[in-house]
Design a protein around this motif. Structure first.
Motif, PDB file in Angstrom:
ATOM      1  N   TYR A   1      34.299   1.779  12.778  1.00 53.23           N
ATOM      2  CA  TYR A   1      35.072   1.788  11.534  1.00 53.23           C
ATOM      3  C   TYR A   1      34.790   3.043  10.715  1.00 53.23           C
TER       4      TYR A   1
ATOM      5  N   ARG B   1      43.313   8.818  11.246  1.00 54.65           N
ATOM      6  CA  ARG B   1      43.913   7.675  10.553  1.00 54.65           C
ATOM      7  C   ARG B   1      42.861   6.629  10.246  1.00 54.65           C
TER       8      ARG B   1
ATOM      9  N   MET C   1      41.371   2.759   9.815  1.00 51.03           N
ATOM     10  CA  MET C   1      41.593   1.418  10.360  1.00 51.03           C
ATOM     11  C   MET C   1      41.851   0.480   9.197  1.00 51.03           C
ATOM     12  N   SER C   2      42.474  -0.659   9.509  1.00 48.27           N
ATOM     13  CA  SER C   2      42.827  -1.597   8.451  1.00 48.27           C
ATOM     14  C   SER C   2      41.575  -2.277   7.908  1.00 48.27           C
TER      15      SER C   2
ATOM     16  N   ASN D   1      43.467  -3.984  15.844  1.00 46.51           N
ATOM     17  CA  ASN D   1      43.245  -3.026  14.761  1.00 46.51           C
ATOM     18  C   ASN D   1      43.178  -1.601  15.301  1.00 46.51           C
TER      19      ASN D   1
ATOM     20  N   ARG E   1      46.762  -0.569  16.639  1.00 42.14           N
ATOM     21  CA  ARG E   1      47.681  -0.433  15.519  1.00 42.14           C
ATOM     22  C   ARG E   1      47.330   0.808  14.690  1.00 42.14           C
ATOM     23  N   SER E   2      46.029   1.020  14.451  1.00 45.22           N
ATOM     24  CA  SER E   2      45.639   2.108  13.561  1.00 45.22           C
ATOM     25  C   SER E   2      45.843   3.478  14.193  1.00 45.22           C
TER      26      SER E   2
ATOM     27  N   LYS F   1      49.754   3.621  13.500  1.00 44.26           N
ATOM     28  CA  LYS F   1      50.335   3.322  12.192  1.00 44.26           C
ATOM     29  C   LYS F   1      49.335   3.323  11.050  1.00 44.26           C
ATOM     30  N   GLY F   2      48.084   3.737  11.323  1.00 40.25           N
ATOM     31  CA  GLY F   2      47.095   3.701  10.254  1.00 40.25           C
ATOM     32  C   GLY F   2      47.424   4.696   9.141  1.00 40.25           C
ATOM     33  N   ARG F   3      46.830   4.452   7.970  1.00 41.61           N
ATOM     34  CA  ARG F   3      47.020   5.351   6.838  1.00 41.61           C
ATOM     35  C   ARG F   3      46.388   6.700   7.170  1.00 41.61           C
TER      36      ARG F   3
END
Lengths: 558, 210
Positions: free
Chosen positions: A419, A428, A430-431, A498, A501-502, A505-507
């Motif tokens: 993380y 990016r 992670m959520s 996670n 996806r990250s 599409k992560g921030r």
């Protein structure tokens, strides 16, 4: 001062690259960052495989008299689970993180020997594939393959040809031997990099603790892995050339294998746990907004652990019946290792005291590490006591103990590190929401699975049995352990989701999402192939702090 | 307030921190791992001395008791090659290419003689005395330890020969002297470990069974 500024300008965006050339780029790479990513990714894949093997075992043991897998298959499951977790999960994750982070942390452009690094990675990967190929070729490719069933420490003489027919044990030997050569080579590479390629101003006592701990770790790898390789060669000669090293009928000694294996095996568990110390030593200060407490003592404790860990191996053999004197000596040295480890625990806690703690996912997992590793360490002190060890040796108490150390300790620290450094690796975030869910599910699942094992072990349940009878009083504890697995499966499913996806599409993370202090955060995320435009110059242990606070730099106080 | 007095506006000068090159550190670590490997084999050898339950025993077959000069002769060839390679490196440092080629070739020849000697010894033991890995513990230990040493000598000879060929093609100069030097460090290790192996196998391991 400007050398630490990230290069300006947007990230270069390329057009779509054809799949084959992208594949070629990864397979032929000598870039420490790509190799690091490949190490950790294959480690996570092996983690999932070994986790599913453990799930099968817990399913089998959930009730007395279950018939999910037979006794032979159960033996293979725990052998493959243990071997995979130690050699193909723990080792690649530690070598992979060292690969990715060490050059960035010491301001170098790559490792000392980049091609040797790639060689080490491919040896590791094909060693793992060789081990798993035994499922198809273990009996000699008659279409009836099977995996090794001798346990991860493969005690002789059960591994001799007489007792282990077919080739499954040979696959165990060769898979680990090949991977071990790769790990030794990478360990040598790391030491040469750390000692020979630090940027200007970074004296040994200005290195980040991560680098210090990895240095000691790699020394242990270089010293402890070759004896295992030697022992495995002796075993291979016994099996293939008819030698008699572990053949009691010709004067050989089964005890010798135990000594050789554990002379490797105990340093190995420190090789695995030291990276956990390295991760949290970087994460806890950043998320407490304080410098690490007692840096010189942390370094000294690390070196002390490295030395002591080479002299404790007989505590795995208390039940063998060696002389009381030997038992007492190794009981003493084992207890001694608790002292530097205790120093580290206190220093991490002291780092948090009075800090402005930010409870984001890396810190959550680090706190999970602290609590659970403490429990594992305490049961370790119990087990170091010879009379207690005699009572619970080879019972589920031992299984509970080392899972608290390696799962509650190492794996939680690895998750904290994933993380924490994921933004640097991919660019990016992670959520946080999924990460928090994962953390609490894993805390519940982990303690539910491995806590009750201490009780069932005290009640006399031996490890490695494939089933048990109804009247032993073990049913409740085993059922609880198996229920915990459901929570853990959910937690790891969340982790995989996670991660995937990250990546897409992560921030956007930016260069320094955690407001951290070590050099890797001064370059872009992900870092360019050459890491730094110019060689950085450091003046303290926290070069980025100096840069962000020119009015109050650290070098005034160190 | 005393701390404020010592504060300065600019940091102390940052110095380069390296004393040894990565190549030297790497080869030292590699030799350390090799010592750990051989150390394990040597421990096993010492552990099994005198534990054979059937013959032939070391003192019956080891050449050092039958013909002591032969083994010593071989060992001396290997040990002096360390001196020749040292001469070679010294010549290269001084830029005397021809002397380098000569001493380097002599090192290779001496190493090769050692391997031939080992081969003759093994032939005698296997064919005439009938000792192999499976004969007894002595056989298992002897062929493993001496064999792994011979394997390292062989690897060393391959690298040495490669360097000689590269030098003959003109690729070795004072610019890459460090790499050549590191090869010689490995060769010194192979020779040094032989002294230990020699004492363990031919001296300690050669005492009659009690």
């Amino acid at each position: 001062m400007s050398v630490l500024q990230p290069p300006a300008g947007p990230r270069t965006t390329e057009g779509p690259v054809p799949f084959l050339s992208r594949l070629h780029e990864w397979v032929a790479t000598t870039d420490h960052k790509k190799l690091g990513v490949m190490y950790v990714t294959s480690g996570i894949i092996f983690l999932i495989i070994a986790g599913l093997e453990a799930t099968m075992m817990r399913w089998q043991l959930a009730w007395p008299g279950q018939d999910v897998v037979g006794p032979e298959e159960f033996n293979r499951l725990f052998t493959m689970h243990g071997t995979t977790m130690v050699f193909f999960v723990g080792m690649p994750v530690l070598l992979g993180s060292a690969n990715f982070l060490i050059p960035l942390m010491i301001g170098a452009r790559d490792l000392a020997f980049p091609r040797l690094n790639a060689f080490g990675f491919w040896l590791f990967l094909f060693g793992g594939l060789l081990l798993y190929f035994s499922y198809f070729g273990g009996q000699g490719l008659y279409g009836m393959g099977s995996a090794p069933d001798v346990g991860w420490f493969a005690y002789a003489p059960l591994t001799e040809r007489t007792f282990s027919r077919g080739h499954s044990t040979d696959y165990w030997i060769l898979g680990i031997f090949v991977a071990g050569i790769g790990s030794t080579a990478t360990g040598i590479n790391m030491i040469a990099t750390i000692l020979g390629m630090r940027c200007r101003g970074m004296s040994l006592m200005k290195m980040p603790l991560f680098v210090w701990i990895m240095l000691v770790d790699c020394f242990l790898i270089v010293i402890a892995l070759p004896p295992l390789a030697a022992a495995q060669i002796l075993l291979l000669f016994d099996r293939q050339l008819g030698a008699h090293f572990f053949d009691a009928q010709a004067g050989g000694s089964a005890l010798l294998w135990q000594n050789l294996f554990w002379f490797f095996g105990h340093p190995e568990v420190y090789i695995l746990i030291l990276p956990a110390f390295a991760f949290v030593s970087e994460i806890i200060p950043v998320f407490s907004r304080k410098v690490i407490f007692g840096y010189p003592l942390m370094v000294a404790a690390t070196v002390a652990i490295g030395f002591i860990s080479l002299g404790v191996w007989v505590h795995h053999m208390f039940a063998v019946g060696l002389s009381p004197l030997i038992n007492v000596i190794f009981m003493g040295s084992t207890m001694l290792v608790g002292v530097p480890t205790g120093i580290k625990m206190f220093n991490w806690v002291a780092t948090m005291v009075g800090g402005r703690i930010r409870l984001q996912t890396p810190m959550l997992f680090s706190l999970g590490f602290l609590c659970q590793f403490l429990l594992g360490g305490l049961t370790g002190i119990f087990l170091a006591t010879v009379p207690f060890d005699w009572q619970v040796s080879d019972s589920y108490f031992v299984v509970g103990h080392f899972h608290y150390v390696l799962f509650g300790g190492l794996l939680f620290a690895i998750l904290a590190a994933i993380y924490y450094w994921f933004p640097k690796v991919t660019g990016r975030m992670m959520s946080e929401r999924i990460g928090t869910w994962q953390f609490w599910l894993l805390i519940i699942g982990f303690n539910l699975t491995f806590g009750p094992m201490h009780v069932s072990g005290m009640l006399g349940m031996p490890r490695r049995i494939y089933t048990y009878q109804l009247d032993r009083g073990w049913e409740l504890w085993n059922l609880l352990s198996s229920i915990g697995v459901i929570f853990q499966l959910l937690a790891f499913a969340l982790l995989v989701w996670n991660l995937l996806r990250s990546v897409f599409k992560g921030r956007e993370a930016g260069d320094d999402p955690w407001d951290a202090w070590t050099l890797e955060w001064s370059t872009t995320s992900p870092p360019p192939a050459y890491n730094f435009d110019e060689e950085p110059v450091v003046h303290s242990r926290r070069p980025l702090w100096d840069l962000k606070h020119p009015d109050d730099p650290d070098w005034r106080y160190e | 307030m005393s701390r404020a007095a010592t504060m300065s506006a600019s940091p102390p000068e940052a110095l380069s921190q390296q004393s040894l090159s990565p190549g030297k550190i790497g080869i030292i670590c590699m030799i350390a791992s090799e010592i750990a490997f051989f150390g394990t084999l040597i421990c096993v050898y010492l552990f099994y001395i005198g534990r054979d339950i059937n013959g032939p025993y070391p003192q019956d077959v080891l050449e050092v008791s039958v013909a002591p000069l032969k083994v010593l002769f071989n060992s001396i060839f290997l040990l002096v090659s360390s001196v020749w390679i040292w001469f070679a490196i010294r010549a290269l440092r001084k830029g005397r290419k021809g002397a380098f080629m000569f001493w380097w070739a002599l090192t290779v020849l001496c190493g090769a003689e050692f391997l031939v000697g080992t081969g003759i010894e093994w032939y005698g033991m296997i064919v005439d005395d009938g000792v192999w890995m499976g004969t007894n513990l002595f056989g298992s230990c002897f062929y493993t330890l001496v064999g792994f040493h011979a394997f390292h000598v062989t690897m060393g000879l391959l690298v040495l020969t490669l360097v000689w060929i590269l030098a003959a093609l003109g690729h070795v100069s004072s610019a890459n002297i460090e790499k050549v030097d590191l090869v010689s460090w490995y060769w010194h290790f192979v020779d040094g470990i032989w002294i230990v192996v020699f004492f363990v196998v031919y001296i300690f391991g050669n005492t009659p069974v009690q």
